[in-house]
Design a protein around this motif. Structure first.
Motif, PDB file in Angstrom:
ATOM      1  N   ILE A  36      -2.525  93.668  56.730  1.00  0.00           N
ATOM      2  CA  ILE A  36      -1.365  93.780  55.840  1.00  0.00           C
ATOM      3  C   ILE A  36      -0.134  93.927  56.715  1.00  0.00           C
ATOM      4  O   ILE A  36      -0.083  94.791  57.596  1.00  0.00           O
ATOM      5  CB  ILE A  36      -1.484  94.990  54.893  1.00  0.00           C
ATOM      6  N   ASP A  37       0.841  93.100  56.479  1.00  0.00           N
ATOM      7  CA  ASP A  37       2.066  93.105  57.281  1.00  0.00           C
ATOM      8  C   ASP A  37       3.162  93.840  56.505  1.00  0.00           C
ATOM      9  O   ASP A  37       3.743  93.293  55.575  1.00  0.00           O
ATOM     10  CB  ASP A  37       2.503  91.672  57.593  1.00  0.00           C
ATOM     11  N   CYS A  38       3.408  95.088  56.868  1.00  0.00           N
ATOM     12  CA  CYS A  38       4.485  95.860  56.242  1.00  0.00           C
ATOM     13  C   CYS A  38       5.744  95.719  57.089  1.00  0.00           C
ATOM     14  O   CYS A  38       5.690  95.850  58.318  1.00  0.00           O
ATOM     15  CB  CYS A  38       4.101  97.331  56.121  1.00  0.00           C
ATOM     16  N   PRO A  39       6.898  95.467  56.477  1.00  0.00           N
ATOM     17  CA  PRO A  39       8.120  95.226  57.240  1.00  0.00           C
ATOM     18  C   PRO A  39       8.622  96.504  57.905  1.00  0.00           C
ATOM     19  O   PRO A  39       8.274  97.609  57.481  1.00  0.00           O
ATOM     20  CB  PRO A  39       9.111  94.738  56.184  1.00  0.00           C
ATOM     21  N   PRO A  40       9.441  96.374  58.936  1.00  0.00           N
ATOM     22  CA  PRO A  40      10.059  97.560  59.535  1.00  0.00           C
ATOM     23  C   PRO A  40      10.935  98.263  58.502  1.00  0.00           C
ATOM     24  O   PRO A  40      11.444  97.639  57.563  1.00  0.00           O
ATOM     25  CB  PRO A  40      10.918  96.983  60.678  1.00  0.00           C
ATOM     26  N   GLN A  41      11.118  99.557  58.692  1.00  0.00           N
ATOM     27  CA  GLN A  41      11.958 100.307  57.762  1.00  0.00           C
ATOM     28  C   GLN A  41      13.406  99.866  57.866  1.00  0.00           C
ATOM     29  O   GLN A  41      13.936  99.648  58.953  1.00  0.00           O
ATOM     30  CB  GLN A  41      11.855 101.811  58.053  1.00  0.00           C
ATOM     31  N   ARG A  42      14.028  99.727  56.693  1.00  0.00           N
ATOM     32  CA  ARG A  42      15.447  99.368  56.620  1.00  0.00           C
ATOM     33  C   ARG A  42      16.204 100.497  55.930  1.00  0.00           C
ATOM     34  O   ARG A  42      15.615 101.479  55.510  1.00  0.00           O
ATOM     35  CB  ARG A  42      15.607  98.061  55.826  1.00  0.00           C
ATOM     36  N   ASP A  43      17.501 100.340  55.832  1.00  0.00           N
ATOM     37  CA  ASP A  43      18.332 101.374  55.208  1.00  0.00           C
ATOM     38  C   ASP A  43      18.240 101.273  53.690  1.00  0.00           C
ATOM     39  O   ASP A  43      19.197 100.946  52.988  1.00  0.00           O
ATOM     40  CB  ASP A  43      19.786 101.240  55.670  1.00  0.00           C
ATOM     41  N   LEU A  44      17.045 101.566  53.188  1.00  0.00           N
ATOM     42  CA  LEU A  44      16.759 101.537  51.755  1.00  0.00           C
ATOM     43  C   LEU A  44      16.154 102.869  51.368  1.00  0.00           C
ATOM     44  O   LEU A  44      15.171 103.312  51.977  1.00  0.00           O
ATOM     45  CB  LEU A  44      15.789 100.405  51.416  1.00  0.00           C
ATOM     46  N   VAL A  45      16.724 103.529  50.376  1.00  0.00           N
ATOM     47  CA  VAL A  45      16.188 104.812  49.940  1.00  0.00           C
ATOM     48  C   VAL A  45      16.190 104.867  48.414  1.00  0.00           C
ATOM     49  O   VAL A  45      17.069 104.327  47.756  1.00  0.00           O
ATOM     50  CB  VAL A  45      16.992 105.998  50.515  1.00  0.00           C
ATOM     51  N   ASN A  46      15.177 105.523  47.880  1.00  0.00           N
ATOM     52  CA  ASN A  46      15.133 105.829  46.447  1.00  0.00           C
ATOM     53  C   ASN A  46      14.610 107.253  46.318  1.00  0.00           C
ATOM     54  O   ASN A  46      13.417 107.497  46.512  1.00  0.00           O
ATOM     55  CB  ASN A  46      14.247 104.849  45.695  1.00  0.00           C
ATOM     56  N   LEU A  47      15.498 108.175  46.011  1.00  0.00           N
ATOM     57  CA  LEU A  47      15.144 109.594  45.943  1.00  0.00           C
ATOM     58  C   LEU A  47      15.081 110.099  44.510  1.00  0.00           C
ATOM     59  O   LEU A  47      15.200 111.301  44.274  1.00  0.00           O
ATOM     60  CB  LEU A  47      16.157 110.416  46.745  1.00  0.00           C
ATOM     61  N   HIS A  48      14.890 109.192  43.564  1.00  0.00           N
ATOM     62  CA  HIS A  48      14.753 109.613  42.160  1.00  0.00           C
ATOM     63  C   HIS A  48      13.784 108.664  41.460  1.00  0.00           C
ATOM     64  O   HIS A  48      14.169 107.865  40.614  1.00  0.00           O
ATOM     65  CB  HIS A  48      16.111 109.617  41.454  1.00  0.00           C
TER      66      HIS A  48
END
Length: 452
Positions: A36-48
């Protein structure tokens, strides 16, 4: 392989925690093996992100939300459920497994007696306020908070049962039993209005299996034209917003105007959040209510009582079809973020996901949000940094250590933001944080974290 992965993702949403855990084990093993190829972390956040412990529009459990964050390359995720902490440890444990910054929270409604004649963030309900705590590390809460937390769960269940009684009287011959028809739709008995809607939809389909009869029934009860009902009733039971608005919201037969006894007092819930070591947030809506038009005055009342940040759902403040409404709400969005900066209140953002069709993640590249990106990302690092220190050492934002060494909000915010940026997610770094020499000052601690 696609079929295998789809099946594993489906099992992440199963009500049985053992099934969810085994599915995550399988996906993690395939990810580590390079399948499984998971992408590198980007500046994406969901805190709710609401989970299925209250209601998630896509059926996500805490585990499946965390895996979603991993597969989409999010930097951070936080779960938030109405009235309960049931998913806290599952969320944090899954984040450790997959290497995503994680946190967990709770949302409820409270009563603010000083605003008994004004609306704040709950439309049409003067005195009622949506209230949020974030940065919990245990579903058990704290002994001092236990009566408040138990009361929140109990009140929510009783409100639901009372609503079902009123709706049964009106929707007869379509009726439901709360224990039989609603509670099985939830994994831990914490039902919401949307679960009740699904139960009524299913009951109507059983009584009226022919679509024409089903449409005629709802058209009569909702006082809508059959063609309008035909447009909203799909092929499977669904929490239709139109039915909710007609039956459960203000003016509907299931609705009762809340008062001082409907929800717990603001101060009681706030003290419970703090007792758990978590961080109280004001849940800003859109700046257009009477109370929020004077948001500076509102926060001046709430910050001394423990509010330490602001929660925002950005998408409902810019992604609007009406240009005039959009301009007003974007202006208010920028105004409240500027105010939060001036008051040293971190800004915590997310998309809710508590009804189908809501975004999975905010678009920080949108013109309206681009200038606010840094504030949103710093808010995520703040919550994660607090969570790390609270989990590893019991020294989160509310700790006596923090109050002694970081007496101002600005100092505390900067410290936990720095921790959140420095500490990579996972059990190894959590264990390293647990070994820090806390007899030294905050700067020295950050130096320990930065050293290899």
């Amino acid at each position: 392989m696609n079929t295998i992965l789809a099946d594993a993702r489906k099992r992440l949403k199963h009500f049985d925690l053992v099934v969810r855990t085994c599915a995550l084990d399988e996906l993690v093993a395939r990810w580590r093996a390079g399948e499984i190829d998971c992408p590198p972390q980007r500046d994406l956040v969901n805190l709710h992100c609401h989970t299925f412990f209250s209601y998630n529009g896509y059926g996500h459990s805490p585990t499946s939300l965390v895996w979603l964050a991993k597969e989409m390359g999010w930097r951070a995720i936080a779960t938030v459920d109405f009235d309960v902490l049931d998913g806290v440890e599952e969320c944090l444990g899954a984040c450790d497994r997959v290497g995503v910054r994680g946190a967990a929270g709770l949302e409820t409604r409270v009563y603010l007696p000083e605003f008994a004649s004004q609306q704040t963030n709950s439309p049409g309900e003067p005195g009622v306020c949506y209230h949020i705590g974030i940065g919990f590390v245990s579903a058990r809460g704290a002994p001092a908070a236990a009566p408040v937390l138990a009361g929140m769960r109990r009140r929510a269940g009783q409100r639901n049962r009372d609503m079902v009684d009123r709706l049964n009287a009106y929707l007869d011959p379509v009726t439901i039993e709360y224990d039989r028809d609603v509670l099985p739709l939830t994994p831990a008995g914490n039902a919401t209005e949307r679960h009740i809607l699904v139960a009524y939809d299913a009951a109507a389909r059983r009584l009226f299996p022919q679509r024409e009869a089903l449409i005629d029934y709802w058209a009569g009860k909702l006082r809508l034209e059959p063609c309008a009902v035909n447009d909203i009733i799909g092929d499977v039971p669904f929490p239709h917003n139109a039915i909710r608005a007609r039956l459960m919201k203000r003016g509907g037969v299931g609705y009762v105007q809340p008062g001082p006894q409907t929800f717990p007092p603001f101060d009681d819930v706030n003290r419970a959040i703090i007792a758990c070591g978590a961080i109280p947030l004001y849940g800003w809506l859109d700046g257009t209510s009477e109370g929020e038009r004077h948001i500076d005055e509102l926060l001046a009342r709430l910050v001394p009582r423990g509010i330490a940040g602001i929660n925002i759902i950005p998408d409902r403040n810019w992604n609007l079809p009406d240009p005039k409404e959009r301009a007003i709400k974007v202006r208010e969005l920028h105004r409240v973020v500027d105010l939060a900066r001036s008051l040293d209140l971190p800004v915590i953002v997310g998309t809710e996901m508590n009804k189908p069709g809501q975004r999975l993640i905010d678009d920080f590249d949108a013109e309206a949000l681009r200038p606010l990106r840094d504030a949103f990302l710093r808010g995520a690092d703040f919550v994660y940094g607090h969570t790390v220190m609270q989990r590893a050492l019991g020294l989160g934002y509310q700790s006596q250590w923090a109050r002694t060494h970081l007496p101002s909000r600005r100092q505390r915010n900067a410290f936990y933001i720095a921790v959140g940026g420095e500490v990579e997610p996972g059990p190894e770094m959590l264990a390293r944080v647990a070994q820090l020499d806390m007899s030294r000052g905050p700067d020295a601690i950050l130096g320990q974290l930065a050293s290899p």
